[in-house]
Scaffold this motif. Structure first.
Motif, PDB file in Angstrom:
ATOM      1  N   ALA A   1      34.202 -41.321 -23.224  1.00  0.00           N
ATOM      2  CA  ALA A   1      34.603 -41.376 -21.431  1.00  0.00           C
ATOM      3  C   ALA A   1      33.585 -40.261 -20.962  1.00  0.00           C
ATOM      4  O   ALA A   1      33.573 -40.978 -20.320  1.00  0.00           O
ATOM      5  N   GLY A   2      33.043 -39.404 -21.393  1.00  0.00           N
ATOM      6  CA  GLY A   2      32.256 -38.091 -20.922  1.00  0.00           C
ATOM      7  C   GLY A   2      31.508 -38.975 -20.927  1.00  0.00           C
ATOM      8  O   GLY A   2      30.497 -38.556 -19.616  1.00  0.00           O
ATOM      9  N   TRP A   3      30.326 -40.057 -21.705  1.00  0.00           N
ATOM     10  CA  TRP A   3      29.551 -40.405 -21.970  1.00  0.00           C
ATOM     11  C   TRP A   3      28.892 -41.720 -20.711  1.00  0.00           C
ATOM     12  O   TRP A   3      28.379 -42.366 -20.113  1.00  0.00           O
ATOM     13  N   ALA A   4      30.404 -42.138 -20.810  1.00  0.00           N
ATOM     14  CA  ALA A   4      30.540 -43.575 -20.039  1.00  0.00           C
ATOM     15  C   ALA A   4      30.636 -43.055 -18.916  1.00  0.00           C
ATOM     16  O   ALA A   4      29.594 -44.309 -18.094  1.00  0.00           O
ATOM     17  N   PHE A   5      31.387 -42.051 -18.624  1.00  0.00           N
ATOM     18  CA  PHE A   5      31.281 -42.056 -16.982  1.00  0.00           C
ATOM     19  C   PHE A   5      30.940 -40.907 -16.772  1.00  0.00           C
ATOM     20  O   PHE A   5      31.456 -39.850 -15.344  1.00  0.00           O
ATOM     21  N   GLY A   6      30.288 -40.161 -16.711  1.00  0.00           N
ATOM     22  CA  GLY A   6      29.504 -39.406 -16.737  1.00  0.00           C
ATOM     23  C   GLY A   6      29.012 -39.070 -15.841  1.00  0.00           C
ATOM     24  O   GLY A   6      29.133 -38.027 -15.201  1.00  0.00           O
ATOM     25  N   ASP A   7      28.319 -39.780 -14.315  1.00  0.00           N
ATOM     26  CA  ASP A   7      27.893 -39.152 -13.092  1.00  0.00           C
ATOM     27  C   ASP A   7      29.445 -39.396 -12.319  1.00  0.00           C
ATOM     28  O   ASP A   7      29.737 -38.997 -12.099  1.00  0.00           O
TER      29      ASP A   7
ATOM     30  N   SER B   1      27.179 -34.502 -20.521  1.00  0.00           N
ATOM     31  CA  SER B   1      26.232 -34.527 -20.434  1.00  0.00           C
ATOM     32  C   SER B   1      24.829 -34.845 -21.083  1.00  0.00           C
ATOM     33  O   SER B   1      23.559 -34.657 -20.790  1.00  0.00           O
ATOM     34  N   MET B   2      25.760 -35.236 -21.998  1.00  0.00           N
ATOM     35  CA  MET B   2      24.798 -36.771 -22.912  1.00  0.00           C
ATOM     36  C   MET B   2      24.314 -37.632 -21.560  1.00  0.00           C
ATOM     37  O   MET B   2      23.071 -38.327 -22.221  1.00  0.00           O
ATOM     38  N   SER B   3      25.345 -37.934 -21.119  1.00  0.00           N
ATOM     39  CA  SER B   3      25.533 -39.536 -20.467  1.00  0.00           C
ATOM     40  C   SER B   3      24.482 -38.929 -18.936  1.00  0.00           C
ATOM     41  O   SER B   3      23.401 -39.897 -18.866  1.00  0.00           O
ATOM     42  N   MET B   4      24.531 -37.631 -18.126  1.00  0.00           N
ATOM     43  CA  MET B   4      23.013 -37.155 -17.597  1.00  0.00           C
ATOM     44  C   MET B   4      21.576 -36.556 -18.611  1.00  0.00           C
ATOM     45  O   MET B   4      20.705 -37.003 -17.331  1.00  0.00           O
TER      46      MET B   4
ATOM     47  N   GLY C   1      20.487 -38.684 -20.215  1.00  0.00           N
ATOM     48  CA  GLY C   1      19.797 -40.586 -20.641  1.00  0.00           C
ATOM     49  C   GLY C   1      20.323 -40.781 -21.455  1.00  0.00           C
ATOM     50  O   GLY C   1      19.667 -42.001 -21.927  1.00  0.00           O
ATOM     51  N   ARG C   2      21.095 -40.603 -22.414  1.00  0.00           N
ATOM     52  CA  ARG C   2      21.528 -40.710 -23.938  1.00  0.00           C
ATOM     53  C   ARG C   2      22.085 -42.136 -24.025  1.00  0.00           C
ATOM     54  O   ARG C   2      23.216 -42.732 -23.202  1.00  0.00           O
ATOM     55  N   ILE C   3      21.293 -43.571 -24.470  1.00  0.00           N
ATOM     56  CA  ILE C   3      22.182 -45.028 -24.662  1.00  0.00           C
ATOM     57  C   ILE C   3      23.095 -45.077 -25.524  1.00  0.00           C
ATOM     58  O   ILE C   3      22.978 -43.859 -26.235  1.00  0.00           O
ATOM     59  N   LEU C   4      23.380 -46.107 -25.536  1.00  0.00           N
ATOM     60  CA  LEU C   4      24.277 -46.593 -26.669  1.00  0.00           C
ATOM     61  C   LEU C   4      24.064 -46.411 -28.477  1.00  0.00           C
ATOM     62  O   LEU C   4      24.590 -45.608 -28.702  1.00  0.00           O
ATOM     63  N   PRO C   5      23.367 -46.828 -28.209  1.00  0.00           N
ATOM     64  CA  PRO C   5      22.678 -46.439 -29.900  1.00  0.00           C
ATOM     65  C   PRO C   5      22.928 -45.308 -30.048  1.00  0.00           C
ATOM     66  O   PRO C   5      22.630 -44.818 -31.551  1.00  0.00           O
ATOM     67  N   GLU C   6      22.553 -44.376 -29.442  1.00  0.00           N
ATOM     68  CA  GLU C   6      22.201 -43.188 -29.448  1.00  0.00           C
ATOM     69  C   GLU C   6      23.566 -42.424 -29.689  1.00  0.00           C
ATOM     70  O   GLU C   6      23.534 -41.127 -29.790  1.00  0.00           O
TER      71      GLU C   6
END
Length: 182
Positions: free
Chosen positions: A51-57, A118-121, A123-128
């Motif tokens: 959820a943090g990654w998906a909705f990071g911003d 932090s991963m979202s911010m 720029g980590r993409i889904l495959p990563e």
């Protein structure tokens, strides 16, 4: 990949601590119950990372400011309940009730939410995200299993003092969330 695994393992240190402290009042805990609790913690922790990654911003702008206080309140509640139960003649239910398991799991997963953000911010993409996601799930489950078995053993030997100490540690962990003292 090694960095993701190391990060995932470090995220689970607090899961181990909470499981250890909260399980000191659990006597003769069955493996089925241990596995159920570990699964609940692992699903919550992994979900918070995702959820943090998906909705990071969105989360970083609006929600993260209050989330640490929610985590603090939940851990203080669980720790206070443990201390209260240590002085009660009733059967303790620190990590035996579904509600308490979920509360502890949510309180314990605030850091996974922050890591996901932090991963979202960054720029980590889904495959990563598959390595950290799978690693968080596995390490969380293992740390909770070891924590519960260890806490149950310590509680069986030390009884009420172990439950009180465990409750105090959970309260201190909760207070530490917003203050970052240790």
């Amino acid at each position: 990949m090694f960095k993701d695994i190391l990060l995932s393992a470090s995220l689970c240190a607090d899961c181990f601590a909470v499981a250890l402290c909260a399980s000191v009042s659990m006597k003769n805990v069955r493996w089925a119950e241990v596995l159920r609790i570990a699964l609940i913690f692992a699903v919550i922790q992994t979900s918070f990372l995702a959820a943090g990654w998906a909705f990071g911003d969105f989360i970083s702008r609006y929600i993260i400011k209050i989330v640490k206080y929610v985590g603090m309140a939940l851990l203080i509640f669980v720790g206070s309940s443990m201390i209260r139960e240590a002085f009660s003649d009733e059967e303790p239910h620190s990590l035996t009730g579904f509600r308490n398991i979920v509360l502890a799991g949510v309180a314990d997963s605030i850091d996974a939410l922050a890591v996901g953000i932090s991963m979202s911010m960054a720029g980590r993409i889904l495959p990563e995200m598959w390595v950290p996601t799978v690693a968080v799930f596995i390490f969380t489950a293992l740390s909770v299993i070891v924590g519960i078995k260890g806490g149950s053993f310590i509680g069986g030997k030390a009884g009420r003092p172990a439950a009180i100490t465990g409750g105090i540690v959970l309260i201190l962990l909760g207070i530490n969330i917003p203050l970052g003292l240790f």
